[in-house]
Design an enzyme around this catalytic site. Structure first.
Site, mmCIF file in Angstrom:
data_model
loop_
_atom_site.group_PDB
_atom_site.id
_atom_site.type_symbol
_atom_site.label_atom_id
_atom_site.label_comp_id
_atom_site.label_asym_id
_atom_site.label_seq_id
_atom_site.Cartn_x
_atom_site.Cartn_y
_atom_site.Cartn_z
ATOM 1 C CG HIS A 50 -1.846 1.108 1.501
ATOM 2 N ND1 HIS A 50 -3.102 1.279 0.904
ATOM 3 C CD2 HIS A 50 -1.561 2.482 1.833
ATOM 4 C CE1 HIS A 50 -3.412 2.493 1.256
ATOM 5 N NE2 HIS A 50 -2.484 3.131 1.939
ATOM 6 C CD GLU A 51 1.633 3.803 3.585
ATOM 7 O OE1 GLU A 51 1.896 4.765 3.015
ATOM 8 O OE2 GLU A 51 0.671 3.700 4.084
ATOM 9 C CG HIS A 77 0.641 6.495 -0.568
ATOM 10 N ND1 HIS A 77 -0.468 7.154 -1.081
ATOM 11 C CD2 HIS A 77 -0.124 5.775 0.610
ATOM 12 C CE1 HIS A 77 -1.568 7.099 -0.432
ATOM 13 N NE2 HIS A 77 -1.333 6.403 0.574
ATOM 14 C CG HIS A 122 0.368 9.113 -6.835
ATOM 15 N ND1 HIS A 122 -0.829 9.532 -6.205
ATOM 16 C CD2 HIS A 122 0.177 9.936 -7.987
ATOM 17 C CE1 HIS A 122 -1.530 10.278 -7.018
ATOM 18 N NE2 HIS A 122 -1.128 10.431 -7.845
#
Length: 681
Positions: free
Chosen positions: A471-472, A475, A478
């Site tokens: 998940h991290e 980020h 992105h």
């Protein structure tokens, strides 16, 4: 500004402008903040003093270029205040909070600056702007208007006071939470009390005790959410109760770390600020500039999901109570029993033992052969560790990221282990944000809070910890991939209720067959995770989703409840308000506590997610629909990765996020994939 010994006063000469952490001293921060704020105010004054008609070139471009010294010192300081807090840093942060709030208001509430932006906005149709610049103008006008730039002078004065006071209170909330989290860590005297934990977890507890000068004892440090991963394994029910009780006691014990009065004052002041700005409550103010647009839209979605989630949780509770009885227990299931008996039911129903997964999830393999591997297959990027480049802590590791043609992407810094000086949870930061206007590269960071085992012992992750890492890293991708002209649009600078979307999409690769087969190998033997275990894991995807969805929705709805308070309402009892808010939506099951109670709800009271914690499930609508698209179009391919990178990750905040989604998907997102995923049909 003439002090050349201060490393913040000029761009770093290290690769990718990596901050020179080895040179940074405490005495550099305050002068750099002072110089940075003074410099930016002078830059803004030069814009407003220009007698010529406002243009993009004499107004927005210099505004985008302003404040570079302040940006450099602030990104480093606040990154370290989260990852490596010190007494000096904590004290300075409290001192700086109201000053930085006042500085931001001095710019956003400057009438001459707003007049120039408003004049440009009025003439926008005739300016012949490229799409990114047109969107930049639209965002400046909207954000400054919502910030109060059009208020009277008296109202602006009141707004400044509110903003300064709130900045102080939210900083104090975070400081109290870190201190109380450390103070409430569970100290155990005998290794027998850790029965059920693995070798690595016991080693980490011994290491944590040794670091606190408690040789021969064992310390379980708390995590940010209410529940703790070890609750699934600890066989001693009394220890489980002590651990969950410690977690839920944060901020309510009286004394200097009690956060109850802060919660009341923060929500009261936010309500008053919202009214001053023309909104009925803080939730209305926040969502006005998000994709949701109103708290009613948020409530429409959350209220639709809550009854089904509560119903599923009650059904799961009955099954767990049966498991208690079947195991010879003569007690009613309590909150500290849920995770433990969930694993027993999981094992019985699906023959999946969560503790048996850990040996296949060794950190280095997960990182290199899972997280990095998936990114390479999708986007063609490679990761090379750079031990010659130092981050803020010896445990933080620096990786250089490159495209398949060798062109640079940026740096990725990973800081995985928990420390008393690190706040709880997991997060991504940008140390340097890409912008062609400023010719800046990209440096992003990921922080986790994994218990660190003794030297020589492997770091074995739980299923949830592997999910968090994927998940991290979403980020991080992105932040790494966004290619924009203007700093305002760099990386993850998007609407709050959109920012979780790319990170949630990246979670899908954790169980993708090609990826899982590459990293899920036994840390001792190197053998792949047995296919039958893989199949059984996939069969459990909706197992315990009633609990997972309920605890999340309880927090999201609690956040909304606090921020739908009107300025004339008086709340005096945090616990009573919390209980009433959860009862109203049917999520007041004491066996399923909210993921975050108010006094340790860092997302909403110090982390920037105020009235926005709904964004995780709001973004998950897009995420689940995107997972369906990848599945329909062949999954882990460069063509799919390039499309996602070019049309969504790569645009950063430079276009409306829902327009970007439509460009990628070919239509608006549909909610059905989310309902299927969470078993809410």
């Amino acid at each position: 500004m003439a002090d050349t010994s201060n490393p913040f006063l000029a761009p770093s000469t290290l690769p990718y402008q990596l901050p020179p952490f080895a040179e940074i001293r405490n005495e550099h921060y305050r002068p750099a903040f002072d110089a940075g704020m003074a410099e930016q105010l002078a830059e803004v004054a030069a814009i407003t003093a220009d007698p010529t008609e406002p243009t993009i070139e004499n107004t927005l471009i210099p505004l985008e270029r302003s404040g570079q010294v302040l940006q450099r010192v602030a990104t480093v300081f606040f990154s370290l205040s989260s990852s490596d807090a010190t007494e000096f840093g904590t004290a300075l942060e409290e001192e700086l909070a109201p000053r930085l709030a006042a500085h931001a208001d001095a710019i956003r509430l400057d009438p001459a600056l707003y007049a120039r932006i408003a004049a440009l906005h009025q003439r926008r149709a005739g300016l012949d702007l490229d799409p990114e610049t047109a969107y930049l103008l639209e965002r400046y006008y909207t954000e400054y208007t919502l910030a109060g730039a059009a208020l009277s002078d008296d109202d602006k004065g009141a707004l400044r006071d509110l903003n300064m006071r709130l900045s102080t209170l939210t900083t104090r909330f975070e400081k109290n939470l870190l201190a109380d989290t450390n103070a409430l860590a569970l100290v155990l005297d005998d290794v027998s009390e850790l029965h059920g934990l693995g070798e690595g977890e016991i080693s980490a507890a011994a290491e944590a005790a040794a670091e606190r000068g408690l040789a021969g004892k064992y310390v379980i440090t708390l995590v940010l959410p209410t529940s703790h991963p070890y609750l699934a394994s600890l066989t001693d029910r009394a220890v489980r109760e002590r651990l969950l009780t410690a977690s839920r006691s944060r901020g309510i014990r009286g004394g200097e770390y009690d956060n109850r009065e802060l919660v009341l004052e923060i929500t009261r002041l936010r309500a008053h600020r919202a009214r001053l700005l023309g909104f009925s409550n803080h939730a209305a103010y926040v969502t006005a500039d998000e994709t949701a647009k109103s708290p009613e839209a948020v409530a429409g979605m959350l209220d639709r999901l809550a009854p089904a989630a509560a119903r599923n949780a009650h059904a799961e509770q009955r099954a767990l109570q049966n498991a208690v009885r079947d195991s010879g227990g003569d007690f009613d299931l309590a909150a500290w029993d849920w995770a433990f008996y969930t694993e027993r039911v999981r094992q019985s129903r699906f023959d999946v033992d969560a503790s048996a997964m850990r040996p296949y999830f060794e950190l280095e393999r997960v990182l290199h052969d899972g997280v990095f591997f998936a990114a390479t297959r999708l986007y063609g990027v490679t990761f090379t560790e750079r031990p010659d480049l130092a981050a803020w802590n010896p445990e933080a590791r620096v990786f250089e990221v490159a495209n398949d043609d060798g062109s640079p992407v940026g740096l990725y810094i990973a800081d995985f282990y928990t420390r008393d000086a690190k706040r709880g949870g997991a997060w991504m930061n940008a140390l340097v944000s890409q912008s062609t206007l400023l010719a800046t590269p990209t440096i992003v960071t990921n922080n986790l809070n994994l218990p660190k085992p003794a030297a020589g012992s492997p770091t074995l992750l739980s299923f949830d910890e592997v999910t968090t890492l994927f998940h991290e890293f979403g980020h991080a991708l992105h932040g790494l991939f966004a290619q924009v002209t203007y700093p305002r649009f760099a990386g993850t600078n998007v609407y709050r209720d959109f920012v979780e979307f790319p990170s949630q999409v990246n979670e899908m690769w954790m169980l993708w067959p090609e990826v899982l087969a590459n990293y899920a190998r036994h840390y001792r033997t190197g053998e792949a995770m047995p296919q039958e275990l893989v199949d059984r894991i996939r069969e459990t995807t909706t197992f315990n989703e009633g609990f997972g969805t309920s605890e999340y929705l309880a927090a999201a709805l609690l956040d909304q409840a606090w921020h739908r308070i009107g300025a004339d309402e008086s709340i005096t009892d945090v616990a009573a308000f919390e209980a009433a808010a959860l009862a109203e939506v049917g999520l007041d099951n004491p066996v399923v506590p909210t993921r975050y109670a108010s006094t340790y709800f860092a997302h909403t009271f110090s982390g920037g997610y105020d009235a926005g914690y709904y964004s995780y499930i709001w973004s998950e609508v897009l995420d689940a629909d995107t997972v369906a698209w990848f599945t329909e179009n062949g999954g882990l391919t460069r063509a799919n990765g390039d499309r996602f990178r070019d049309r969504l990750l790569g645009v950063g905040g430079s276009v409306d996020p829902l327009a970007a989604y439509r460009d990628f998907r070919g239509r608006d997102a549909r909610i059905q994939p989310l309902l299927d995923r969470r078993g809410l049909n």
